[in-house]
Design a protein around this motif. Structure first.
Motif, PDB file in Angstrom:
ATOM      1  N   PHE A   1       0.742  -0.534  -0.715  1.00 42.89           N
ATOM      2  CA  PHE A   1       0.265   0.404  -0.068  1.00 42.89           C
ATOM      3  C   PHE A   1       1.110   1.203   0.116  1.00 42.89           C
ATOM      4  N   LEU A   2       1.664   1.136   0.840  1.00 45.85           N
ATOM      5  CA  LEU A   2       3.054   2.322   1.075  1.00 45.85           C
ATOM      6  C   LEU A   2       3.564   2.438  -0.319  1.00 45.85           C
ATOM      7  N   TYR A   3       3.717   1.541  -0.896  1.00 40.33           N
ATOM      8  CA  TYR A   3       4.879   1.151  -2.050  1.00 40.33           C
ATOM      9  C   TYR A   3       3.587   1.798  -2.848  1.00 40.33           C
ATOM     10  N   LEU A   4       2.254   1.386  -3.109  1.00 38.47           N
ATOM     11  CA  LEU A   4       2.081   1.887  -4.528  1.00 38.47           C
ATOM     12  C   LEU A   4       0.938   3.920  -4.238  1.00 38.47           C
ATOM     13  N   GLU A   5       1.623   3.561  -3.103  1.00 44.79           N
ATOM     14  CA  GLU A   5       1.128   5.686  -2.752  1.00 44.79           C
ATOM     15  C   GLU A   5       2.429   6.473  -2.904  1.00 44.79           C
ATOM     16  N   ASP A   6       3.298   5.446  -3.941  1.00 42.43           N
ATOM     17  CA  ASP A   6       4.598   6.523  -4.087  1.00 42.43           C
ATOM     18  C   ASP A   6       5.882   6.750  -2.436  1.00 42.43           C
ATOM     19  N   LYS A   7       5.425   6.312  -1.666  1.00 45.02           N
ATOM     20  CA  LYS A   7       6.401   6.739  -0.673  1.00 45.02           C
ATOM     21  C   LYS A   7       8.014   6.240  -0.856  1.00 45.02           C
ATOM     22  N   ASP A   8       8.413   6.777  -0.446  1.00 43.79           N
ATOM     23  CA  ASP A   8       9.878   6.128  -0.478  1.00 43.79           C
ATOM     24  C   ASP A   8      10.048   4.964   0.722  1.00 43.79           C
ATOM     25  N   TYR A   9      11.603   5.005   0.877  1.00 42.25           N
ATOM     26  CA  TYR A   9      11.699   3.503   2.019  1.00 42.25           C
ATOM     27  C   TYR A   9      11.864   4.304   2.639  1.00 42.25           C
ATOM     28  N   ALA A  10      12.593   5.645   3.066  1.00 41.34           N
ATOM     29  CA  ALA A  10      12.674   6.435   4.512  1.00 41.34           C
ATOM     30  C   ALA A  10      11.184   6.308   5.025  1.00 41.34           C
ATOM     31  N   GLU A  11      10.432   7.026   4.010  1.00 38.51           N
ATOM     32  CA  GLU A  11       8.599   7.026   5.199  1.00 38.51           C
ATOM     33  C   GLU A  11       8.563   5.895   4.859  1.00 38.51           C
ATOM     34  N   ILE A  12       8.254   4.649   4.307  1.00 35.76           N
ATOM     35  CA  ILE A  12       8.343   3.871   4.508  1.00 35.76           C
ATOM     36  C   ILE A  12       8.227   2.347   6.445  1.00 35.76           C
ATOM     37  N   SER A  13       9.797   3.309   6.095  1.00 37.37           N
ATOM     38  CA  SER A  13      10.366   2.187   7.558  1.00 37.37           C
ATOM     39  C   SER A  13       9.783   3.330   8.772  1.00 37.37           C
ATOM     40  N   GLU A  14       9.963   4.274   8.529  1.00 36.61           N
ATOM     41  CA  GLU A  14       9.331   5.498   9.581  1.00 36.61           C
ATOM     42  C   GLU A  14       7.990   4.700   9.901  1.00 36.61           C
ATOM     43  N   THR A  15       7.384   5.200   9.065  1.00 38.14           N
ATOM     44  CA  THR A  15       5.400   4.296   9.127  1.00 38.14           C
ATOM     45  C   THR A  15       5.383   3.062   9.675  1.00 38.14           C
ATOM     46  N   LEU A  16       5.854   2.075   8.977  1.00 34.68           N
ATOM     47  CA  LEU A  16       6.196   0.858   9.884  1.00 34.68           C
ATOM     48  C   LEU A  16       6.884   0.279  10.695  1.00 34.68           C
ATOM     49  N   GLY A  17       7.924   1.415  11.164  1.00 33.91           N
ATOM     50  CA  GLY A  17       8.223   0.516  12.809  1.00 33.91           C
ATOM     51  C   GLY A  17       9.508  -0.531  12.241  1.00 33.91           C
ATOM     52  N   ILE A  18      10.588  -0.433  10.539  1.00 36.00           N
ATOM     53  CA  ILE A  18      11.288  -1.396  10.569  1.00 36.00           C
ATOM     54  C   ILE A  18      12.466  -0.547   9.883  1.00 36.00           C
ATOM     55  N   SER A  19      13.311  -1.449   9.213  1.00 37.54           N
ATOM     56  CA  SER A  19      14.657  -0.406   9.315  1.00 37.54           C
ATOM     57  C   SER A  19      14.353  -0.044   7.416  1.00 37.54           C
ATOM     58  N   GLU A  20      15.357   0.492   7.169  1.00 36.89           N
ATOM     59  CA  GLU A  20      14.579   1.401   5.948  1.00 36.89           C
ATOM     60  C   GLU A  20      15.613  -0.223   4.784  1.00 36.89           C
ATOM     61  N   VAL A  21      16.814  -1.046   5.603  1.00 39.68           N
ATOM     62  CA  VAL A  21      17.363  -1.885   4.093  1.00 39.68           C
ATOM     63  C   VAL A  21      15.725  -2.760   4.478  1.00 39.68           C
ATOM     64  N   ASN A  22      15.181  -3.955   5.777  1.00 37.77           N
ATOM     65  CA  ASN A  22      14.281  -4.410   5.785  1.00 37.77           C
ATOM     66  C   ASN A  22      12.915  -4.152   4.734  1.00 37.77           C
ATOM     67  N   ALA A  23      12.551  -2.944   4.718  1.00 38.76           N
ATOM     68  CA  ALA A  23      11.796  -2.869   3.955  1.00 38.76           C
ATOM     69  C   ALA A  23      11.809  -2.917   2.662  1.00 38.76           C
ATOM     70  N   ARG A  24      13.445  -2.664   1.826  1.00 43.13           N
ATOM     71  CA  ARG A  24      13.801  -3.166   0.712  1.00 43.13           C
ATOM     72  C   ARG A  24      13.554  -4.077   0.456  1.00 43.13           C
ATOM     73  N   VAL A  25      14.086  -5.134   1.688  1.00 39.31           N
ATOM     74  CA  VAL A  25      14.050  -6.416   1.401  1.00 39.31           C
ATOM     75  C   VAL A  25      12.725  -7.293   1.044  1.00 39.31           C
ATOM     76  N   LYS A  26      12.232  -6.650   1.784  1.00 31.74           N
ATOM     77  CA  LYS A  26      10.668  -7.248   2.363  1.00 31.74           C
ATOM     78  C   LYS A  26       9.933  -6.937   1.069  1.00 31.74           C
ATOM     79  N   MET A  27       9.791  -6.005   0.255  1.00 38.95           N
ATOM     80  CA  MET A  27       9.197  -5.530  -0.909  1.00 38.95           C
ATOM     81  C   MET A  27       9.618  -6.108  -2.496  1.00 38.95           C
ATOM     82  N   ASN A  28      11.016  -6.659  -2.397  1.00 36.42           N
ATOM     83  CA  ASN A  28      11.516  -7.446  -3.274  1.00 36.42           C
ATOM     84  C   ASN A  28      11.207  -8.591  -2.595  1.00 36.42           C
ATOM     85  N   ARG A  29      10.575  -8.778  -1.789  1.00 33.56           N
ATOM     86  CA  ARG A  29      10.059 -10.489  -1.664  1.00 33.56           C
ATOM     87  C   ARG A  29       8.506 -10.434  -2.532  1.00 33.56           C
TER      88      ARG A  29
END
Length: 164
Positions: free
Chosen positions: A125-153
């Motif tokens: 949802f956040l990715y489709l809302e054009d949020k960058d990984y910094a904002e995604i990680s802040e919103t979900l409370g995970i690291s930016e690296v973790n957000a990228r890895v999870k998104m690729n999966r």
């Protein structure tokens, strides 16, 4: 709560209510559940508003509160939501009708997304809302690296669902 805060909340909610509608669309399957979840998220935003310090954008904060509310409610597998009464503050917000017909072309994507777990749904949802990984990680409370890895999966998972 002073009137300025109430006015500010109503203004922000009015300007950003589509965020709540999109979260509701992601986590509900019918109009009644959508309306119930919209109301519950609005109530939770109102309750949390006095603690909103402005460290992040209102939209980032609203995504976090909205997604957490939806995930919490639907993890419990409730068919109906328990709601509380709210005062006239919410009657000051003119609710725009959410047009499901405009999103007919997204039905297939939503169907695929519905097969994901709650956190994966929030990430997409956040990715489709054009949020960058910094904002995604802040919103979900995970690291930016973790957000990228999870998104690729999740992208791989969605490809498999959409192209079996």
């Amino acid at each position: 709560m002073n009137p300025t805060s109430e006015e500010n909340f109503v203004k922000q909610l009015q300007e950003n209510q589509n965020i709540i509608h999109k979260i509701c669309r992601l986590y509900t399957t019918d109009e009644d559940a959508h309306k119930d979840l919209f109301q519950e998220i609005t109530i939770q935003l109102w309750k949390a508003f006095p603690k909103f310090r402005g460290d992040s954008k209102f939209t980032t904060w609203a995504y976090r509160v909205g997604l957490n509310t939806a995930i919490t409610l639907y993890r419990k597998k409730k068919k109906s939501l328990t709601t509380i009464e709210f005062d006239s503050t919410f009657h000051k917000v003119k609710q725009e009708d959410y047009n499901y017909e405009e999103e007919e072309q997204l039905k297939l994507l939503y169907s695929a997304i519905s097969e994901l777990n709650d956190i994966e749904k929030a990430l997409v949802f956040l990715y489709l809302e054009d949020k960058d990984y910094a904002e995604i990680s802040e919103t979900l409370g995970i690291s930016e690296v973790n957000a990228r890895v999870k998104m690729n999966r999740v992208k791989g998972k969605l490809k498999k669902i959409l192209n079996p």
